[in-house]
Motif scaffolding. Structure first.
Motif, PDB file in Angstrom:
ATOM      1  N   LEU A  31       1.164  -1.181  -0.166  1.00 41.53           N
ATOM      2  CA  LEU A  31      -0.558   0.195   0.043  1.00 41.53           C
ATOM      3  C   LEU A  31       0.919   0.996   0.222  1.00 41.53           C
ATOM      4  CD1 LEU A  31      -2.816   0.823   0.473  1.00 41.53           C
ATOM      5  CD2 LEU A  31      -2.086   1.387   2.589  1.00 41.53           C
ATOM      6  N   THR A  64      -7.723  -4.078   7.642  1.00 45.41           N
ATOM      7  CA  THR A  64      -8.161  -3.087   6.608  1.00 45.41           C
ATOM      8  C   THR A  64      -7.346  -3.187   5.164  1.00 45.41           C
ATOM      9  OG1 THR A  64      -8.387  -1.542   8.172  1.00 45.41           O
ATOM     10  CG2 THR A  64      -8.121  -0.716   6.045  1.00 45.41           C
ATOM     11  N   ARG A  65      -6.096  -3.597   5.595  1.00 44.70           N
ATOM     12  CA  ARG A  65      -5.539  -4.149   4.416  1.00 44.70           C
ATOM     13  C   ARG A  65      -6.140  -4.875   3.371  1.00 44.70           C
ATOM     14  NH1 ARG A  65      -4.156  -4.430  -0.503  1.00 44.70           N
ATOM     15  NH2 ARG A  65      -2.082  -4.534  -1.011  1.00 44.70           N
ATOM     16  N   ASP A  69      -7.760  -4.852  -2.022  1.00 43.64           N
ATOM     17  CA  ASP A  69      -7.196  -5.449  -2.651  1.00 43.64           C
ATOM     18  C   ASP A  69      -8.849  -5.891  -4.121  1.00 43.64           C
ATOM     19  OD1 ASP A  69      -4.625  -5.629  -2.547  1.00 43.64           O
ATOM     20  OD2 ASP A  69      -5.131  -7.006  -1.149  1.00 43.64           O
ATOM     21  N   TYR A 272      -0.285  -9.380   2.742  1.00 42.49           N
ATOM     22  CA  TYR A 272      -1.187  -8.932   2.638  1.00 42.49           C
ATOM     23  C   TYR A 272      -1.110  -7.889   1.601  1.00 42.49           C
ATOM     24  CZ  TYR A 272      -3.459  -9.915   7.291  1.00 42.49           C
ATOM     25  OH  TYR A 272      -3.995 -10.677   8.142  1.00 42.49           O
ATOM     26  N   ASP A 273      -0.190  -8.381   1.000  1.00 41.17           N
ATOM     27  CA  ASP A 273       0.196  -7.406  -0.514  1.00 41.17           C
ATOM     28  C   ASP A 273       0.274  -8.100  -1.347  1.00 41.17           C
ATOM     29  OD1 ASP A 273       1.111  -5.086   1.657  1.00 41.17           O
ATOM     30  OD2 ASP A 273       3.094  -5.981   1.375  1.00 41.17           O
ATOM     31  N   LEU A 342       1.494  -0.894   8.274  1.00 41.39           N
ATOM     32  CA  LEU A 342       1.405  -2.059   7.077  1.00 41.39           C
ATOM     33  C   LEU A 342       3.037  -2.503   7.090  1.00 41.39           C
ATOM     34  CD1 LEU A 342      -1.306  -1.750   5.350  1.00 41.39           C
ATOM     35  CD2 LEU A 342      -1.487  -3.149   6.655  1.00 41.39           C
TER      36      LEU A 342
END
Length: 355
Positions: A31, A64-65, A69, A272-273, A342
């Motif tokens: 993010l 939240t992450r 997407d 998470y990315d 994050l």
């Protein structure tokens, strides 16, 4: 009540201003601050059966992450569309109310964070039952304590250890991401319960924080390796692994867990990315060692929040548990706060002060 846009901000007839954080574009990998924006938003107008709240302190959470997407994980909350406002747990003060049990001045928590003002329907939750509008006991502590230690952060740690992992005083416990919001509470809870606690984090500063400030028995930087430090600090193995990372961390835990060990799967920030880590190649160890691996959502234990809150408040009041804050000021700082949290640049609970 009439809303008027002045100088790019939304005002109502009382001069109150509202803004919100929206998704500009779905992230490409990690993010970036530019993926989010703070924009003027229509000031909510009081309506029957609603509660108008001035948000005070926003909880910035890694989960939240998962909604940023194009597609969120199956079974999780739906992904946000471009241009949609973010949601998050927040402590606020009631401004106006048409709901019995809520009066102006009451301190409450709800899940329509990432905005200055929110008009809340107590029957609806953006984040499920865990985000229900509820009045807080101000005598338990200030908003900073309520949004973190006595809120969903504390419940996640408490439920993961006691309900999911059936923590026992003689356990040897490894907590990953132990310098973060949930991890730091979980590590201290295990320590207060009489366990030997090992924490891992991603920098030398955080490792020092875990031993010098939180008083853990041992800590290490996972970037320098996982297997070596775990073998050194837990030569006879571990009984409980509190997992916020997944991937290689879970693989290392499976190797190190003793028979009948337990794993509380709280999160998987390693993926998470947008690039989920591969499943551990040693997953069969869960069978050969008779391990118990259980994933959980804090909301599953929302009915246990009063019990968890009482336990946590008692430990905090006696000085056996603390929660450090990474505090950002103003809603305009929220995008940077989310990115910093994050990317691992914060210690403890990340919050944004709104009022």
């Amino acid at each position: 009540m009439t809303d008027t846009a002045l100088h790019g901000k939304a005002f109502d007839s009382r001069g109150r201003v509202n803004r919100e954080v929206r998704l500009v574009r779905h992230p490409d990998g990690a993010l970036a601050v530019g993926d989010l924006e703070v924009v003027p938003a229509e000031m909510p107008v009081m309506a029957p059966g609603r509660v108008l709240i001035r948000n005070l302190l926003l909880s910035v959470d890694a989960a939240t992450r998962l909604r940023l997407d194009p597609i969120s994980p199956p079974g999780y909350l739906p992904a946000l569309k471009v241009g949609e406002a973010l949601a998050g747990m927040v402590v606020g003060e009631v401004v106006e109310s048409d709901v019995e049990g809520f009066a102006p001045g009451d301190l409450v928590h709800h899940d329509l964070g990432y905005r200055d003002y929110a008009l809340v329907d107590p029957g609806n939750q953006a984040l499920g039952v865990a985000g229900s509008l509820a009045k807080l006991d101000s005598e338990l502590g200030p908003p900073e304590l309520q949004v973190g230690l006595l809120g969903m952060t504390g419940l996640t740690a408490w439920a993961g250890l006691f309900e999911v992992a059936s923590l026992k005083p003689e356990d040897v416990v490894w907590v990953s991401a132990a310098a973060g919001a949930v991890g730091s509470v979980a590590a201290q809870l295990a320590k207060a319960h009489g366990c030997r606690v090992i924490g891992s984090a991603g920098s030398a500063e955080k490792v020092a924080y875990l031993t010098d400030t939180l008083g853990l028995d041992a800590a290490f930087n996972w970037r320098d390796g996982l297997d070596g430090p775990l073998a050194e600090f837990a030569p006879d193995g571990i009984d409980v692994y509190f997992d916020s990372v997944g991937g290689e961390h879970l693989r290392a835990a499976l190797d190190q867990l003793r028979p009948y060990g337990r794993v509380a799967l709280c999160g998987a920030i390693a993926g998470y990315d947008g690039q989920p880590p591969s499943a551990p190649e040693n997953l069969f160890a869960a069978t050969t060692k008779d391990l118990n691996l259980r994933g959980f959502l804090a909301g599953t234990f929302a009915d246990r929040l009063p019990e968890a809150r009482a336990h946590l408040a008692d430990l905090w009041g006696s000085g056996r548990l603390t929660l450090d804050l990474a505090r950002y000021e103003g809603l305009e700082s929220a995008p940077q706060a989310v990115v910093d949290m994050l990317s691992g640049r914060t210690i403890g609970k990340c919050v944004v002060a709104l009022g």
